[in-house]
Design a protein around this motif. Structure first.
Motif, PDB file in Angstrom:
ATOM      1  N   TYR A  91      53.212  44.683  48.237  1.00  0.00           N
ATOM      2  CA  TYR A  91      52.045  45.599  48.159  1.00  0.00           C
ATOM      3  C   TYR A  91      51.835  46.303  49.417  1.00  0.00           C
ATOM      4  CZ  TYR A  91      47.139  46.005  49.565  1.00  0.00           C
ATOM      5  OH  TYR A  91      45.852  46.430  49.895  1.00  0.00           O
ATOM      6  N   SER A  92      51.932  46.001  50.810  1.00  0.00           N
ATOM      7  CA  SER A  92      51.861  46.832  51.911  1.00  0.00           C
ATOM      8  C   SER A  92      52.761  47.885  51.948  1.00  0.00           C
ATOM      9  CB  SER A  92      51.724  45.963  53.086  1.00  0.00           C
ATOM     10  OG  SER A  92      50.991  44.841  53.172  1.00  0.00           O
ATOM     11  N   PHE A 107      50.145  44.550  43.605  1.00  0.00           N
ATOM     12  CA  PHE A 107      49.630  43.182  43.987  1.00  0.00           C
ATOM     13  C   PHE A 107      49.065  42.405  42.794  1.00  0.00           C
ATOM     14  CE2 PHE A 107      44.986  41.701  43.795  1.00  0.00           C
ATOM     15  CZ  PHE A 107      45.207  40.410  44.503  1.00  0.00           C
ATOM     16  N   TRP A 108      48.463  43.031  41.672  1.00  0.00           N
ATOM     17  CA  TRP A 108      48.177  42.647  40.512  1.00  0.00           C
ATOM     18  C   TRP A 108      49.202  41.754  39.647  1.00  0.00           C
ATOM     19  CZ3 TRP A 108      43.876  40.609  39.180  1.00  0.00           C
ATOM     20  CH2 TRP A 108      43.516  40.561  37.699  1.00  0.00           C
ATOM     21  N   PHE A 109      50.588  42.311  39.783  1.00  0.00           N
ATOM     22  CA  PHE A 109      51.559  41.798  39.140  1.00  0.00           C
ATOM     23  C   PHE A 109      52.183  40.610  39.880  1.00  0.00           C
ATOM     24  CE2 PHE A 109      51.272  45.100  36.140  1.00  0.00           C
ATOM     25  CZ  PHE A 109      51.818  44.618  34.738  1.00  0.00           C
ATOM     26  N   VAL A 381      58.664  43.728  39.332  1.00  0.00           N
ATOM     27  CA  VAL A 381      57.890  44.865  39.769  1.00  0.00           C
ATOM     28  C   VAL A 381      57.850  45.075  41.211  1.00  0.00           C
ATOM     29  CG1 VAL A 381      55.542  45.614  40.090  1.00  0.00           C
ATOM     30  CG2 VAL A 381      56.464  44.687  37.865  1.00  0.00           C
ATOM     31  N   SER A 382      57.878  43.927  42.180  1.00  0.00           N
ATOM     32  CA  SER A 382      57.824  43.921  43.475  1.00  0.00           C
ATOM     33  C   SER A 382      59.372  44.689  44.126  1.00  0.00           C
ATOM     34  CB  SER A 382      57.698  42.539  44.271  1.00  0.00           C
ATOM     35  OG  SER A 382      56.466  42.051  43.875  1.00  0.00           O
ATOM     36  N   TRP A 438      47.008  42.565  30.914  1.00  0.00           N
ATOM     37  CA  TRP A 438      46.862  42.444  32.066  1.00  0.00           C
ATOM     38  C   TRP A 438      46.770  43.607  32.981  1.00  0.00           C
ATOM     39  CZ3 TRP A 438      46.012  38.092  34.774  1.00  0.00           C
ATOM     40  CH2 TRP A 438      46.431  38.261  36.216  1.00  0.00           C
ATOM     41  N   VAL A 439      47.542  44.752  32.310  1.00  0.00           N
ATOM     42  CA  VAL A 439      47.249  46.181  33.030  1.00  0.00           C
ATOM     43  C   VAL A 439      45.845  46.448  32.688  1.00  0.00           C
ATOM     44  CG1 VAL A 439      47.952  48.369  32.710  1.00  0.00           C
ATOM     45  CG2 VAL A 439      49.703  46.956  32.710  1.00  0.00           C
TER      46      VAL A 439
END
Length: 460
Positions: A91-92, A107-109, A381-382, A438-439
């Motif tokens: 995220y960062s 972050f959301w995923f 995703v990350s 979710w999106v």
């Protein structure tokens, strides 16, 4: 409206120095934290299933392939952790390299990954505990083992283990790290015991058809098992709590991945050498394989190790989720109370309790078949974000101080990116509808709260 505004790198570094968490983790703590995150359900459950369904005895080769892919991604993580020294992991990194809305969805995923993953781990822990108690003659009532959707009332063991871990993390990172080290040692000892007992029973006839599903099966096995390594990336969340992150994080990342790859390959080889690979399609392949060879005591010891291994996975999952919430709250995208650090313990108590509430309720009330396929999407995703972000940072901040520079980045980053996109596409085939919902929820939350309250909004 600029949704792609970026977090200035100077501000991230300054904030990390001024508002950082208590620095209490040394390189040994970090290595054990990495092993604790990786060796868990993957070792004690997934190995047998992947061997039976996809790769056969060649599952050892699948582990080697997936280990290399994760090592490539790990190299990228370490470089980004050095240039963007903040809690929040990918995220960062996305906030600094690709902009706010991309960071928000990372972050959301990640929340999808951590929440469903932690819940699955908690339910698995409860299942092992229930099995051991039944063997000892103490059966937990069914209505306290199953969710309402499964004919029960409440999964009590899963609920309790989540809150045990939550309280441990509230007390302090160092204290939970010490407990984690003990559990890591227990599960490693259990694995060693399994290997020692298994060796005299090796039957190489089981390896005569080493690759029964062909090369494609080995590839499918690797695609499945790459998720068994998930957890190493959470070491990047410890940047602000490591005593010497510039030196210790790279050492911990590489050491934990290599150690875990060797452990996984050893388990896979032993399992497929002592029983036919087709019989390993069950929730307790290691314990089953020892029972099939007449070792009931060894089977019990492995079950104890499995409980320890699953517990360490849960510790790191909840740790990573609470620290990610801590980071995004500090940026104003969610309420600031979630980034409050307790003066006594030096930990983000509010965010940790919030995670405990959500995870424990899902584990106790929601059936696994609803959340199972979603647990791994956030991980991929990350990974994809990191593979893209590290290249962007090389281009936009070529001269920025880096404690570690990924070698051959123009080869490693594309390999990592293509591999992760392939895996994500495979998952989305069966989960695209849930992911769209979710999106949509993520968009509502971002534009309804996050965009307006972001610290970057106050500066524009």
């Amino acid at each position: 409206m600029n949704c792609f505004r970026k977090q200035p790198l100077v501000r991230i570094r300054q904030e990390a120095e001024e508002l950082s968490l208590k620095k209490s983790l040394n390189v040994y703590d970090l290595i054990m934290l990495g092993i604790g995150a990786i060796i868990g359900v993957g070792a004690f459950v997934l190995t047998g299933i992947a061997a039976a369904r996809y790769a056969g005895p060649a599952i050892t080769t699948s582990y080697l392939i997936s280990g290399f892919v994760c090592l490539f991604v790990g190299l990228l993580y370490v470089e980004l952790a050095g240039i963007v020294p903040a809690s929040g992991s990918s995220y960062s990194y996305a906030y600094a390299s690709m902009g706010e809305i991309v960071a928000w969805f990372v972050f959301w995923f990640m929340m999808m990954e951590y929440t469903t993953g932690s819940s699955m781990i908690a339910v698995g822990w409860g299942g092992y505990l229930s099995g051991m108690l039944k063997t000892a003659g103490f059966a937990i009532p069914k209505y306290l083992e199953l969710t309402p959707f499964e004919g029960g009332l409440f999964n009590l063991p899963a609920f309790l283990i989540v809150w045990f871990v939550t309280i441990l993390l509230i007390k302090g990172t160092k204290e939970s790290s010490l407990f984690n080290i003990i559990l890591v040692l227990i599960k490693v000892i259990a694995i060693v015991i399994f290997l020692i007992i298994a060796i005299p029973h090796f039957n190489f006839e089981y390896w005569e058809n080493f690759m029964p599903y062909g090369a494609r099966g080995v590839g499918t096995g690797a695609a499945t098992l790459i998720l068994a390594y998930a957890g190493f990336d959470q070491l990047a969340s410890t940047t602000e709590e490591a005593k010497n992150p510039k030196r210790d994080l790279p050492i911990a990342m590489f050491s934990s991945l290599v150690i875990c790859a060797l452990i996984y390959m050893s388990i896979a080889a032993a399992l497929t050498l002592i029983v036919p690979y087709k019989t390993l399609d069950n929730a307790e392949p290691m314990a089953y394989a020892l029972r099939a060879n007449g070792s009931l005591v060894g089977s019990g010891l492995v079950a104890i190790g499995a409980i320890a291994g699953i517990t360490t996975s849960l510790i790191v999952q909840i740790f990573g989720q609470s620290r990610t919430i801590f980071a995004i709250s500090r940026d104003g995208l969610i309420p600031s109370k979630l980034s409050k650090v307790n003066k006594k313990f030096g930990t983000p108590v509010v965010s940790t309790i919030f995670v405990g509430i959500v995870v424990s309720l899902i584990a106790a009330l929601v059936p696994l078949d609803f959340v199972g396929k979603l647990a791994n999407i956030g991980t991929l995703v990350s990974f994809i974000t990191v593979a893209i972000g590290v290249v962007i940072m090389r281009i936009t901040y070529p001269n920025a101080e880096r404690s570690f520079r990924c070698p051959a980045i123009w080869l490693i980053a594309p390999i990592a990116l293509i591999s992760c996109i392939y895996l994500l596409g495979d998952l989305l085939i069966t989960t695209w509808d849930v992911c769209l919902i979710w999106v949509a929820l993520g968009l509502i939350l971002y534009f309804g709260y996050g965009f307006k309250h972001s610290l970057l909004s106050k500066k524009h």
